[in-house]
Design a protein around this motif. Structure first.
Motif, PDB file in Angstrom:
ATOM      1  N   PRO A 140       0.833  -1.204   0.000  1.00  0.00           N
ATOM      2  CA  PRO A 140       0.000   0.000   0.000  1.00  0.00           C
ATOM      3  C   PRO A 140       0.873   1.261   0.000  1.00  0.00           C
ATOM      4  O   PRO A 140       1.937   1.280   0.610  1.00  0.00           O
ATOM      5  N   THR A 195      -0.293   4.072   1.193  1.00  0.00           N
ATOM      6  CA  THR A 195      -0.725   4.861   2.343  1.00  0.00           C
ATOM      7  C   THR A 195      -0.774   3.931   3.556  1.00  0.00           C
ATOM      8  O   THR A 195      -0.519   2.727   3.437  1.00  0.00           O
ATOM      9  N   SER A 196      -1.151   4.469   4.697  1.00  0.00           N
ATOM     10  CA  SER A 196      -1.256   3.636   5.896  1.00  0.00           C
ATOM     11  C   SER A 196      -2.529   2.787   5.894  1.00  0.00           C
ATOM     12  O   SER A 196      -2.683   1.896   6.723  1.00  0.00           O
ATOM     13  N   ASN A 197      -3.429   3.038   4.960  1.00  0.00           N
ATOM     14  CA  ASN A 197      -4.657   2.261   4.832  1.00  0.00           C
ATOM     15  C   ASN A 197      -4.354   0.968   4.065  1.00  0.00           C
ATOM     16  O   ASN A 197      -3.905   1.007   2.923  1.00  0.00           O
ATOM     17  N   ASN A 198      -4.600  -0.178   4.698  1.00  0.00           N
ATOM     18  CA  ASN A 198      -4.280  -1.476   4.095  1.00  0.00           C
ATOM     19  C   ASN A 198      -5.426  -2.082   3.281  1.00  0.00           C
ATOM     20  O   ASN A 198      -5.287  -3.198   2.780  1.00  0.00           O
ATOM     21  N   THR A 253       0.399  -7.232   7.357  1.00  0.00           N
ATOM     22  CA  THR A 253      -0.052  -5.840   7.398  1.00  0.00           C
ATOM     23  C   THR A 253       0.699  -5.020   8.433  1.00  0.00           C
ATOM     24  O   THR A 253       0.486  -3.823   8.525  1.00  0.00           O
ATOM     25  N   ALA A 254       1.563  -5.639   9.193  1.00  0.00           N
ATOM     26  CA  ALA A 254       2.338  -4.897  10.190  1.00  0.00           C
ATOM     27  C   ALA A 254       3.550  -5.718  10.619  1.00  0.00           C
ATOM     28  O   ALA A 254       3.735  -6.016  11.786  1.00  0.00           O
ATOM     29  N   ASN A 261      11.073  -0.894   1.834  1.00  0.00           N
ATOM     30  CA  ASN A 261      10.803  -0.379   3.184  1.00  0.00           C
ATOM     31  C   ASN A 261       9.381  -0.653   3.623  1.00  0.00           C
ATOM     32  O   ASN A 261       8.914  -0.076   4.606  1.00  0.00           O
ATOM     33  N   PHE A 262       8.672  -1.521   2.916  1.00  0.00           N
ATOM     34  CA  PHE A 262       7.267  -1.790   3.215  1.00  0.00           C
ATOM     35  C   PHE A 262       7.120  -2.866   4.292  1.00  0.00           C
ATOM     36  O   PHE A 262       7.611  -3.982   4.138  1.00  0.00           O
ATOM     37  N   THR A 263       6.421  -2.526   5.367  1.00  0.00           N
ATOM     38  CA  THR A 263       6.134  -3.501   6.429  1.00  0.00           C
ATOM     39  C   THR A 263       4.744  -4.118   6.264  1.00  0.00           C
ATOM     40  O   THR A 263       4.411  -5.072   6.940  1.00  0.00           O
ATOM     41  N   SER A 264       3.951  -3.541   5.376  1.00  0.00           N
ATOM     42  CA  SER A 264       2.676  -4.131   4.965  1.00  0.00           C
ATOM     43  C   SER A 264       2.816  -4.428   3.483  1.00  0.00           C
ATOM     44  O   SER A 264       3.041  -3.511   2.680  1.00  0.00           O
ATOM     45  N   SER A 274      -3.183   3.606  -5.148  1.00  0.00           N
ATOM     46  CA  SER A 274      -3.255   3.143  -3.756  1.00  0.00           C
ATOM     47  C   SER A 274      -2.240   2.051  -3.460  1.00  0.00           C
ATOM     48  O   SER A 274      -2.006   1.728  -2.306  1.00  0.00           O
TER      49      SER A 274
END
Length: 167
Positions: A80, A82-85, A115-116, A124-127, A161
């Protein structure tokens, strides 16, 4: 192979444990034995999926050889922006719903998502969702055609998105 030996090639050739013809094994009493379908069968069948190191230490194995195959590997990463998964979860649902058709087309491999994650899944994506899928003895065109309808659905959100990477 002592844990079964599952991998992408299992679809084509069977489990890694199924490829073992014989093994040299050190038993708990220090004896070195050859385990095969003809001698020390109990050890032979035990080390082929009964649990790594449970029955002895495998020193060496003789395994089946197979002819070379042509392999295509597909890597997919979706994250994603944004912070919205919710877009990520929708993309994962799209991918999972495609799995039966991809399986029928010869795809095999592994995918994972979080997702976390406490550490990045990729970049660098953790989700994110990532997979490495393989096809054996398929042309590039066959491999790409099998994923085309799924890819069309994913790229609709690429750059808006989601970040979608396919190679």
């Amino acid at each position: 192979m002592q844990g079964g030996g599952h991998g992408p090639a299992s679809r084509q050739f069977g489990l890694g444990a199924d490829q073992v013809l014989s093994a040299r094994v050190v038993l708990a009493d220090g004896c070195i034995v050859t385990a095969s379908p003809c001698e020390n069968q109990d050890i032979y069948f035990a080390i082929r999926g009964g649990g790594p190191g449970t029955y002895g230490v495998v020193l060496s194995t003789i395994i089946k050889a197979w002819p070379m195959v042509d392999v295509k590997v597909q890597s997919v990463a979706v994250a994603p922006l944004t912070s919205n998964n919710s877009a990520l979860l929708d993309a994962i649902a799209t991918l999972y719903s495609a799995y039966p058709d991809l399986n029928d087309a010869g795809y095999a491999g592994y995918g994972t998502w979080s997702t976390a994650s406490p550490e990045p899944i990729f970049a660098n994506f953790t989700s994110a969702y990532v997979h490495g899928f393989y096809t054996f003895n398929k042309t590039m065109q066959e491999t790409q055609e099998a994923f085309a309808s799924t890819l069309e659905k994913l790229v609709l959100q690429n750059g808006t998105s989601l970040f979608v990477s396919v190679s």
